[in-house]
Design a protein around this motif. Structure first.
Motif, PDB file in Angstrom:
ATOM      1  N   HIS A  24       0.846  -1.197   0.000  1.00  0.00           N
ATOM      2  CA  HIS A  24       0.000   0.000   0.000  1.00  0.00           C
ATOM      3  C   HIS A  24       0.885   1.251   0.000  1.00  0.00           C
ATOM      4  O   HIS A  24       0.396   2.359   0.192  1.00  0.00           O
ATOM      5  CB  HIS A  24      -0.939   0.014   1.204  1.00  0.00           C
ATOM      6  CG  HIS A  24      -2.091  -0.962   1.121  1.00  0.00           C
ATOM      7  ND1 HIS A  24      -1.931  -2.324   1.190  1.00  0.00           N
ATOM      8  CD2 HIS A  24      -3.435  -0.762   0.966  1.00  0.00           C
ATOM      9  CE1 HIS A  24      -3.126  -2.919   1.100  1.00  0.00           C
ATOM     10  NE2 HIS A  24      -4.049  -1.991   0.956  1.00  0.00           N
ATOM     11  N   ALA A  25       2.199   1.066  -0.177  1.00  0.00           N
ATOM     12  CA  ALA A  25       3.164   2.175  -0.211  1.00  0.00           C
ATOM     13  C   ALA A  25       4.363   1.721  -1.040  1.00  0.00           C
ATOM     14  O   ALA A  25       4.626   0.511  -1.151  1.00  0.00           O
ATOM     15  CB  ALA A  25       3.612   2.527   1.204  1.00  0.00           C
ATOM     16  N   ILE A  26       5.085   2.696  -1.611  1.00  0.00           N
ATOM     17  CA  ILE A  26       6.208   2.366  -2.494  1.00  0.00           C
ATOM     18  C   ILE A  26       7.223   1.465  -1.780  1.00  0.00           C
ATOM     19  O   ILE A  26       7.719   0.493  -2.345  1.00  0.00           O
ATOM     20  CB  ILE A  26       6.892   3.654  -3.001  1.00  0.00           C
ATOM     21  CG1 ILE A  26       5.897   4.484  -3.835  1.00  0.00           C
ATOM     22  CG2 ILE A  26       8.128   3.330  -3.841  1.00  0.00           C
ATOM     23  CD1 ILE A  26       6.334   5.930  -4.067  1.00  0.00           C
ATOM     24  N   ALA A  27       7.511   1.781  -0.513  1.00  0.00           N
ATOM     25  CA  ALA A  27       8.532   1.035   0.231  1.00  0.00           C
ATOM     26  C   ALA A  27       8.128  -0.420   0.467  1.00  0.00           C
ATOM     27  O   ALA A  27       8.967  -1.249   0.829  1.00  0.00           O
ATOM     28  CB  ALA A  27       8.810   1.719   1.563  1.00  0.00           C
ATOM     29  N   GLU A  28       6.847  -0.746   0.285  1.00  0.00           N
ATOM     30  CA  GLU A  28       6.404  -2.125   0.534  1.00  0.00           C
ATOM     31  C   GLU A  28       6.451  -3.008  -0.710  1.00  0.00           C
ATOM     32  O   GLU A  28       6.219  -4.221  -0.624  1.00  0.00           O
ATOM     33  CB  GLU A  28       4.973  -2.107   1.100  1.00  0.00           C
ATOM     34  CG  GLU A  28       4.925  -1.537   2.515  1.00  0.00           C
ATOM     35  CD  GLU A  28       3.505  -1.315   3.052  1.00  0.00           C
ATOM     36  OE1 GLU A  28       3.389  -0.950   4.220  1.00  0.00           O
ATOM     37  OE2 GLU A  28       2.527  -1.487   2.290  1.00  0.00           O
ATOM     38  N   VAL A  29       6.760  -2.439  -1.855  1.00  0.00           N
ATOM     39  CA  VAL A  29       6.843  -3.238  -3.089  1.00  0.00           C
ATOM     40  C   VAL A  29       7.911  -4.325  -2.891  1.00  0.00           C
ATOM     41  O   VAL A  29       9.018  -4.035  -2.439  1.00  0.00           O
ATOM     42  CB  VAL A  29       7.209  -2.359  -4.305  1.00  0.00           C
ATOM     43  CG1 VAL A  29       7.446  -3.216  -5.551  1.00  0.00           C
ATOM     44  CG2 VAL A  29       6.122  -1.323  -4.564  1.00  0.00           C
ATOM     45  N   GLY A  30       7.559  -5.542  -3.191  1.00  0.00           N
ATOM     46  CA  GLY A  30       8.515  -6.647  -3.089  1.00  0.00           C
ATOM     47  C   GLY A  30       8.890  -7.028  -1.666  1.00  0.00           C
ATOM     48  O   GLY A  30       9.761  -7.880  -1.460  1.00  0.00           O
ATOM     49  N   ALA A  31       8.200  -6.454  -0.671  1.00  0.00           N
ATOM     50  CA  ALA A  31       8.593  -6.667   0.723  1.00  0.00           C
ATOM     51  C   ALA A  31       8.570  -8.150   1.096  1.00  0.00           C
ATOM     52  O   ALA A  31       7.568  -8.833   0.876  1.00  0.00           O
ATOM     53  CB  ALA A  31       7.667  -5.884   1.655  1.00  0.00           C
ATOM     54  N   ASP A  32       9.688  -8.614   1.621  1.00  0.00           N
ATOM     55  CA  ASP A  32       9.816  -9.975   2.170  1.00  0.00           C
ATOM     56  C   ASP A  32       9.508 -11.094   1.173  1.00  0.00           C
ATOM     57  O   ASP A  32       9.203 -12.215   1.578  1.00  0.00           O
ATOM     58  CB  ASP A  32       8.919 -10.139   3.422  1.00  0.00           C
ATOM     59  CG  ASP A  32       9.283  -9.133   4.505  1.00  0.00           C
ATOM     60  OD1 ASP A  32      10.476  -9.063   4.860  1.00  0.00           O
ATOM     61  OD2 ASP A  32       8.394  -8.401   4.976  1.00  0.00           O
ATOM     62  N   LEU A  33       9.627 -10.807  -0.111  1.00  0.00           N
ATOM     63  CA  LEU A  33       9.377 -11.881  -1.087  1.00  0.00           C
ATOM     64  C   LEU A  33      10.390 -13.016  -0.938  1.00  0.00           C
ATOM     65  O   LEU A  33      10.053 -14.179  -1.158  1.00  0.00           O
ATOM     66  CB  LEU A  33       9.408 -11.339  -2.525  1.00  0.00           C
ATOM     67  CG  LEU A  33       8.182 -10.570  -3.030  1.00  0.00           C
ATOM     68  CD1 LEU A  33       8.280 -10.343  -4.531  1.00  0.00           C
ATOM     69  CD2 LEU A  33       6.876 -11.275  -2.700  1.00  0.00           C
ATOM     70  N   GLU A  34      11.626 -12.668  -0.540  1.00  0.00           N
ATOM     71  CA  GLU A  34      12.645 -13.733  -0.364  1.00  0.00           C
ATOM     72  C   GLU A  34      12.167 -14.729   0.695  1.00  0.00           C
ATOM     73  O   GLU A  34      12.341 -15.933   0.552  1.00  0.00           O
ATOM     74  CB  GLU A  34      14.002 -13.164   0.088  1.00  0.00           C
ATOM     75  CG  GLU A  34      14.635 -12.183  -0.862  1.00  0.00           C
ATOM     76  CD  GLU A  34      14.227 -10.743  -0.613  1.00  0.00           C
ATOM     77  OE1 GLU A  34      13.211 -10.506   0.091  1.00  0.00           O
ATOM     78  OE2 GLU A  34      14.908  -9.848  -1.140  1.00  0.00           O
ATOM     79  N   GLN A  35      11.589 -14.171   1.767  1.00  0.00           N
ATOM     80  CA  GLN A  35      11.109 -15.033   2.850  1.00  0.00           C
ATOM     81  C   GLN A  35       9.948 -15.914   2.362  1.00  0.00           C
ATOM     82  O   GLN A  35       9.858 -17.094   2.718  1.00  0.00           O
ATOM     83  CB  GLN A  35      10.642 -14.137   4.003  1.00  0.00           C
ATOM     84  CG  GLN A  35      10.610 -14.846   5.327  1.00  0.00           C
ATOM     85  CD  GLN A  35      10.330 -13.896   6.483  1.00  0.00           C
ATOM     86  OE1 GLN A  35      10.860 -12.784   6.519  1.00  0.00           O
ATOM     87  NE2 GLN A  35       9.522 -14.319   7.419  1.00  0.00           N
TER      88      GLN A  35
END
Ligand SMILES: [Zn+2]
Ligand SMILES: [Zn+2]
Length: 293
Positions: free
Chosen positions: A256-267
């Motif tokens: 819901h924010a630019i900084a969250e794009v792709g967040a924790d996908l590695e995990q």
């Protein structure tokens, strides 16, 4: 031969051939992030083209916008786009596509499933050339959205087990409806930590069997890591069940924010691999293609 004139390609191929001895340590490309929102839903920030720029910085090769779809009545709630903004939504995604031609950008919606609104979902489906629909259940008894922080106190007025049962009943209906390619955050009721007081695995089994039969993908949604439950949706036990039943998967940050794009996908990738998954779905024109991750 054409290749002789392109030594830079030959060099790249050569270095590829001398992979290090031992475990494969080459960086693995991240899977598509298929659950991104936009400010049109009224509780997200950043333009789609900015999300796309962030995705490219992270090395993603594919993303998909799946913002909260309009309801037949615009005053249904305050956290989705009104119908009048649907064309603008599509245009914002198209602009991101134009400005980031190196990135594959899918056009999608996160659609709330409410029994009786099937025709509405079909109506939405006919309005634009969507790549996929994520079917989600946020409502069992409107106007209470079970994941809305502003309505968290509602949980205290209900038996959590009963809420879970009603939720799973509705989510299974959503999967069986044939209206969606992906089912969103399948154990969403855990968000605030209200857990069922008895074993609901048989209900989850019914859900997963339906998903397998209908080829509906379960998404690994990393937003759960940012909530009180501190856990990806779905839990490991549920993902194991999905894998046993042969349910396909996708990945999403629910940004819901630019900084969250792709967040924790590695995990999420590590979790999916640890239960045995090697492929996820890519969607174009509402058709799935399995791809390695
Ligand atoms: Zn949202
Ligand atoms: Zn959602």
């Amino acid at each position: 031969m054409a290749r002789a004139g392109r030594p830079e390609i030959a060099r790249r191929q050569f270095s590829f051939d001398i992979a290090p001895v031992g475990p494969d340590t080459r960086p693995v490309p991240l899977p598509p992030d298929y659950h991104l929102h936009t400010p049109l839903c009224r509780h997200a920030s950043g333009e789609p083209t900015e999300y796309a720029a962030r995705a490219r910085e992270l090395g993603l090769s594919e993303i998909g916008f799946a913002d909260h779809a309009p309801m037949p009545e615009d005053d249904f709630d305050r956290w989705r786009m009104p119908l009048a903004h649907l064309d603008e939504y599509v245009e914002k995604v198209r602009r991101a596509q134009r400005e980031h031609p190196a990135l594959i950008i899918r056009l999608a919606l996160e659609v709330d499933y409410l029994p009786g609104q099937e025709d509405w979902v079909r109506d939405l489906a006919g309005r634009h050339p969507w790549d996929y629909f994520v079917g989600s259940v946020h409502y069992i008894a409107p106007p209470w959205a079970i994941d809305d922080p502003a309505m968290r106190s509602e949980w205290r007025k209900h038996d959590p087990t009963e809420v879970w049962i009603a939720y799973l009943e509705r989510l299974t209906q959503a999967v069986e409806s044939g209206l969606f390619e992906i089912v969103g955050h399948v154990d969403l009721p855990k968000k605030f930590g209200f857990l069922p007081q008895r074993d609901l695995m048989p209900l989850f089994q019914r859900l997963m069997r339906g998903a397998a039969r209908r080829a509906v993908a379960v998404e690994l949604n990393t937003a759960g890591l940012r909530k009180d439950c501190r856990e990806i949706y779905p839990s490991r036990a549920l993902l194991e069940l999905a894998h046993q039943e042969g349910v396909p998967i996708t990945f999403g940050s629910d940004a819901h924010a630019i900084a969250e794009v792709g967040a924790d996908l590695e995990q999420a990738v590590a979790l999916a691999r640890s239960v045995g998954y090697t492929h996820c779905c890519r969607f174009a024109g509402r058709l799935c293609e399995a791809t390695r991750f």
